[in-house]
Write an enzyme that holds these catalytic residues in place. Structure first.
Site, mmCIF file in Angstrom:
data_model
loop_
_atom_site.group_PDB
_atom_site.id
_atom_site.type_symbol
_atom_site.label_atom_id
_atom_site.label_comp_id
_atom_site.label_asym_id
_atom_site.label_seq_id
_atom_site.Cartn_x
_atom_site.Cartn_y
_atom_site.Cartn_z
ATOM 1 C CB ILE A 20 -14.581 -4.905 11.578
ATOM 2 C CG1 ILE A 20 -15.697 -5.358 12.535
ATOM 3 C CG2 ILE A 20 -14.904 -3.534 10.982
ATOM 4 C CD1 ILE A 20 -15.828 -4.515 13.806
ATOM 5 C CG ASP A 67 3.179 -4.624 16.435
ATOM 6 O OD1 ASP A 67 2.336 -3.759 16.748
ATOM 7 O OD2 ASP A 67 3.714 -5.388 17.253
ATOM 8 C CB VAL A 68 -0.607 -0.415 14.405
ATOM 9 C CG1 VAL A 68 -1.217 -0.866 13.091
ATOM 10 C CG2 VAL A 68 -1.360 -0.988 15.603
ATOM 11 C CE1 TYR A 161 -11.815 -2.469 22.376
ATOM 12 C CE2 TYR A 161 -14.001 -1.820 23.114
ATOM 13 C CZ TYR A 161 -13.146 -2.198 22.099
ATOM 14 O OH TYR A 161 -13.606 -2.313 20.806
ATOM 15 C CE LYS A 165 -11.432 0.302 20.106
ATOM 16 N NZ LYS A 165 -10.839 0.259 18.762
HETATM 17 N N1 NAD Z 1 -16.449 -6.876 17.364
HETATM 18 C C1 NAD Z 1 -17.054 -5.900 18.007
HETATM 19 O O1 NAD Z 1 -18.126 -6.118 18.614
HETATM 20 C C2 NAD Z 1 -16.472 -4.494 17.997
HETATM 21 C C3 NAD Z 1 -17.236 -3.482 18.559
HETATM 22 C C4 NAD Z 1 -16.734 -2.187 18.569
HETATM 23 C C5 NAD Z 1 -15.496 -1.927 18.023
HETATM 24 N N2 NAD Z 1 -14.754 -2.930 17.495
HETATM 25 C C6 NAD Z 1 -13.434 -2.579 16.951
HETATM 26 O O2 NAD Z 1 -13.354 -3.006 15.603
HETATM 27 C C7 NAD Z 1 -11.997 -3.274 15.262
HETATM 28 C C8 NAD Z 1 -11.901 -4.647 14.606
HETATM 29 O O3 NAD Z 1 -12.305 -5.633 15.539
HETATM 30 P P1 NAD Z 1 -12.847 -7.096 15.153
HETATM 31 O O4 NAD Z 1 -14.072 -7.321 15.923
HETATM 32 O O5 NAD Z 1 -12.854 -7.282 13.681
HETATM 33 O O6 NAD Z 1 -11.747 -7.992 15.849
HETATM 34 P P2 NAD Z 1 -10.528 -8.858 15.283
HETATM 35 O O7 NAD Z 1 -9.817 -9.332 16.517
HETATM 36 O O8 NAD Z 1 -11.002 -9.835 14.274
HETATM 37 O O9 NAD Z 1 -9.633 -7.750 14.529
HETATM 38 C C9 NAD Z 1 -8.639 -7.018 15.121
HETATM 39 C C10 NAD Z 1 -7.392 -7.171 14.303
HETATM 40 O O10 NAD Z 1 -6.384 -6.305 14.824
HETATM 41 C C11 NAD Z 1 -5.168 -6.990 14.730
HETATM 42 N N3 NAD Z 1 -4.195 -6.442 15.670
HETATM 43 C C12 NAD Z 1 -4.181 -6.549 17.029
HETATM 44 N N4 NAD Z 1 -3.082 -5.952 17.514
HETATM 45 C C13 NAD Z 1 -2.400 -5.441 16.448
HETATM 46 C C14 NAD Z 1 -1.180 -4.724 16.300
HETATM 47 N N5 NAD Z 1 -0.417 -4.415 17.359
HETATM 48 N N6 NAD Z 1 -0.785 -4.375 15.056
HETATM 49 C C15 NAD Z 1 -1.536 -4.703 13.982
HETATM 50 N N7 NAD Z 1 -2.692 -5.382 14.046
HETATM 51 C C16 NAD Z 1 -3.107 -5.749 15.275
HETATM 52 C C17 NAD Z 1 -5.510 -8.433 15.037
HETATM 53 O O11 NAD Z 1 -4.497 -9.320 14.581
HETATM 54 C C18 NAD Z 1 -6.839 -8.595 14.320
HETATM 55 O O12 NAD Z 1 -6.668 -9.074 13.007
HETATM 56 C C19 NAD Z 1 -11.191 -3.141 16.559
HETATM 57 O O13 NAD Z 1 -10.573 -1.864 16.613
HETATM 58 C C20 NAD Z 1 -12.264 -3.258 17.629
HETATM 59 O O14 NAD Z 1 -11.892 -2.612 18.834
HETATM 60 C C21 NAD Z 1 -15.218 -4.210 17.471
#
Ligand code: NAD
Length: 266
Positions: A20, A67-68, A161, A165
């Site tokens: 995303i 790293d956040v 989770y 959230k």
């Molecule tokens: N995919 C879904 O169905 C979905 C649904 C609802 C919400 N989300 C939310 O959307 C966001 C993006 O998710 P996604 O599906 O693209 O997954 P993704 O795993 O591709 O992206 C998450 C990113 O966060 C990074 N990350 C993890 N820990 C970190 C840290 N400590 N510091 C910096 N970066 C860090 C990872 O390296 C990764 O690139 C997330 O917050 C997730 O909870 C996703």
């Protein structure tokens, strides 16, 4: 002129080509923003590739390893960005972790700790570092990527989770309220099911749990979505861009589901 021309936008967790975060970066770049994309050290090759892709599309973009969960790393990196570009106008807190078991009694403190550190403290760290620059210029827009799980509990999703959230939604509203009168808007986008690697991992876990194929797990999940399919990451990015853009200048503190009509659960 493009609506986000002259805007400096920072997007966290934006390395994965199908994630995303990178979809948001591409969308904001297409609207004219200069992009700072960040992610963990182990993603540095992917981050560089994402920058190259943005530049090839005509955008100005840089990558930072952040790293956040590390206040020090966040503070240093944000200071470097402000030194280089003068300010940060847009912050998208996209970095997040899902993972872990869906069964509450099997969940661990470690699982809760990680979800809290990344999905809540990470958002707070980034906001604390960026908001002072927004206050100085009297404007700024923040979007936090929460989840439909931040609005209601959904079956098979880990409680850690869901709790994290909900907290991200609370943080969004608290920041929105505190800074609304000083030109800073803060909203949350709450995706339901998005076709990223996070979904692939969830489908693999559910397939194992229910002794079915991942395709069957996906078919069952699609049945819970009114539109009948998961979102593409670009469809989430469209909503984020709307909330960040001039068309949403009177909108703050909202939690916008981008979920194809999926019910937010209990
Ligand atoms: N995919 C879904 O169905 C979905 C649904 C609802 C919400 N989300 C939310 O959307 C966001 C993006 O998710 P996604 O599906 O693209 O997954 P993704 O795993 O591709 O992206 C998450 C990113 O966060 C990074 N990350 C993890 N820990 C970190 C840290 N400590 N510091 C910096 N970066 C860090 C990872 O390296 C990764 O690139 C997330 O917050 C997730 O909870 C996703």
């Amino acid at each position: 002129m493009k609506p986000l021309a002259d805007k400096i936008a920072l997007v966290t967790g934006a390395s994965h080509p199908k994630g995303i975060g990178s979809a948001i970066a591409r969308k904001l770049a297409s609207l004219g923003a200069t992009l700072v994309i960040t992610d963990l050290q182990q993603t540095s090759d992917q981050l560089d590739a994402a920058v190259a892709e943005l530049e090839a599309a005509g955008a100005t973009a840089i990558a930072k390893i952040v790293d956040v969960t590390s206040t020090e790393e966040v503070t240093r990196s944000v200071a470097e960005v402000i030194e280089q570009f003068g300010t940060i106008d847009i912050l998208v807190n996209n970095a997040g972790v899902g993972g872990g078991t869906g069964a509450f009694l099997e969940s661990t403190n470690q699982q809760f700790e990680l979800a809290y550190q990344v999905n809540v403290r990470g958002v707070a760290n980034m906001c604390r570092a960026v908001i002072p620059a927004m206050l100085t210029q009297g404007s700024g827009a923040i979007v936090n990527i929460a989840s439909l799980c931040g609005l209601g509990a959904i079956e098979d999703i880990p409680a850690s989770y869901t709790a994290s959230k909900f907290a991200a939604v609370g943080l969004t509203k608290a920041i929105a309220l505190e800074y609304a009168s000083r030109g800073i808007r803060c909203n949350a986008v709450c995706p339901g099911v998005v076709n990223t690697d996070m979904r692939v991992q969830l489908m693999d876990r559910l397939a194992e749990q229910y002794d079915i194929t991942p395709e069957e797990a996906e078919r069952r999940e699609n049945e819970t979505i009114a539109i009948g399919r998961g979102a593409e990451a670009s469809e989430v990015a469209d909503a984020v861009a709307y909330l960040l853009g001039p068309g949403a200048k009177y909108i703050t503190g909202v939690t916008m589901p981008v979920a194809g009509g999926m019910a937010p659960g209990l």
